[in-house]
Motif scaffolding. Structure first.
Motif, short mmCIF file in Angstrom:
data_model
loop_
_atom_site.label_atom_id
_atom_site.label_comp_id
_atom_site.label_asym_id
_atom_site.label_seq_id
_atom_site.Cartn_x
_atom_site.Cartn_y
_atom_site.Cartn_z
N VAL A 54 0.86 -1.20 0.00
CA VAL A 54 0.00 0.00 0.00
C VAL A 54 0.89 1.25 0.00
N LYS A 55 1.90 1.22 0.87
CA LYS A 55 2.78 2.41 1.01
C LYS A 55 3.69 2.59 -0.20
N ASN A 56 3.90 1.52 -0.96
CA ASN A 56 4.80 1.60 -2.12
C ASN A 56 4.04 1.45 -3.44
N ILE A 57 2.78 1.85 -3.44
CA ILE A 57 1.93 1.66 -4.62
C ILE A 57 2.48 2.39 -5.84
N ASP A 58 3.30 3.41 -5.61
CA ASP A 58 3.83 4.17 -6.75
C ASP A 58 4.93 3.44 -7.52
N ARG A 65 -2.49 1.64 -10.82
CA ARG A 65 -2.47 1.79 -9.35
C ARG A 65 -3.85 1.69 -8.70
N ASP A 66 -4.84 2.34 -9.29
CA ASP A 66 -6.17 2.34 -8.68
C ASP A 66 -6.73 0.93 -8.58
N ASN A 67 -6.56 0.18 -9.65
CA ASN A 67 -7.09 -1.18 -9.68
C ASN A 67 -6.35 -2.08 -8.68
N ILE A 68 -5.04 -1.94 -8.62
CA ILE A 68 -4.25 -2.73 -7.66
C ILE A 68 -4.66 -2.36 -6.23
N LEU A 69 -4.75 -1.06 -5.98
CA LEU A 69 -5.07 -0.59 -4.62
C LEU A 69 -6.47 -1.01 -4.19
#
Ligand SMILES: [Fe+2]
Length: 200
Positions: A54-58, A65-69
């Protein structure tokens, strides 16, 4: 590749949550988030825990990113929710912290239920530990995870319709009131105590 958590027993929370609901919730909804997440991540190499991810989503391309998150939140939120269902007693350490931050357990319960009833649409009510090591009750929309806001999840209530509709239909407030009959506060205490150990 993340693996699924075990479900203790589908019928352990009757009559408050039926085994039918638990079965569908775990096998259809939770597993779908997990499958989606593993598929989305299959082309990448990473060695993060789900919370670290979560903290390294970038590290992922912006368009993914939105879909993964969303799916990562879906996995984290369900794993916490399923794990805190049960019937255990609160530890002294956690009870003292509840008294310190909310005045009493009764106040905490009242505030949690009040917030849950205020949530509009799909989401969760969470008890979280904030950056000052204090407990707070927050609502999040959809599959947002408090980890995204630098908050540590301690316990949560799933307020998506799939969590209660088969058992309660439109009686969402009854589902919320009944939640406090099936919380394993021993497990919640352990989650809290593990977190404060990290901060010492
Ligand atoms: Fe759910």
């Amino acid at each position: 590749m993340y693996s699924s958590i075990d479900m203790k027993s589908y019928d352990a929370y009757e009559p408050y949550i039926s085994s039918y609901t638990m079965n569908i919730h775990y096998n259809k909804h939770y597993k779908k988030y997990l499958d989606n997440l593993n598929n989305l991540l299959s082309k990448y190499n990473y060695e993060y825990s789900k919370e670290e991810l979560v903290k390294n989503i970038d590290i992922f391309p912006i368009q993914e990113r939105d879909n993964i998150l969303f799916n990562l939140g879906g996995v984290l939120n369900h794993e916490l929710f399923f794990s805190i269902l049960g019937y255990g007693e609160m530890s002294e350490i956690f009870k003292n912290k509840i008294d310190e931050d909310f005045g009493s357990f009764a106040n905490f319960k009242e505030e949690f239920i009040k917030q849950a009833k205020l949530l509009v649409g799909s989401g969760y009510t969470f008890l979280v530990l904030n950056k000052d090591n204090n407990l707070e009750i927050i609502n999040v929309a959809n599959q947002d995870t408090p980890n995204s806001y630098g908050l540590v999840p301690i316990m949560n209530l799933d307020l998506w319709e799939h969590a209660y509709y088969l058992d309660y239909q439109n009686e969402r407030n009854t589902y919320i009131d009944n939640f406090f009959s099936i919380i394993d506060f021993n497990k919640v205490s352990k989650i809290y105590e593990k977190e404060i150990q990290k901060n010492i």
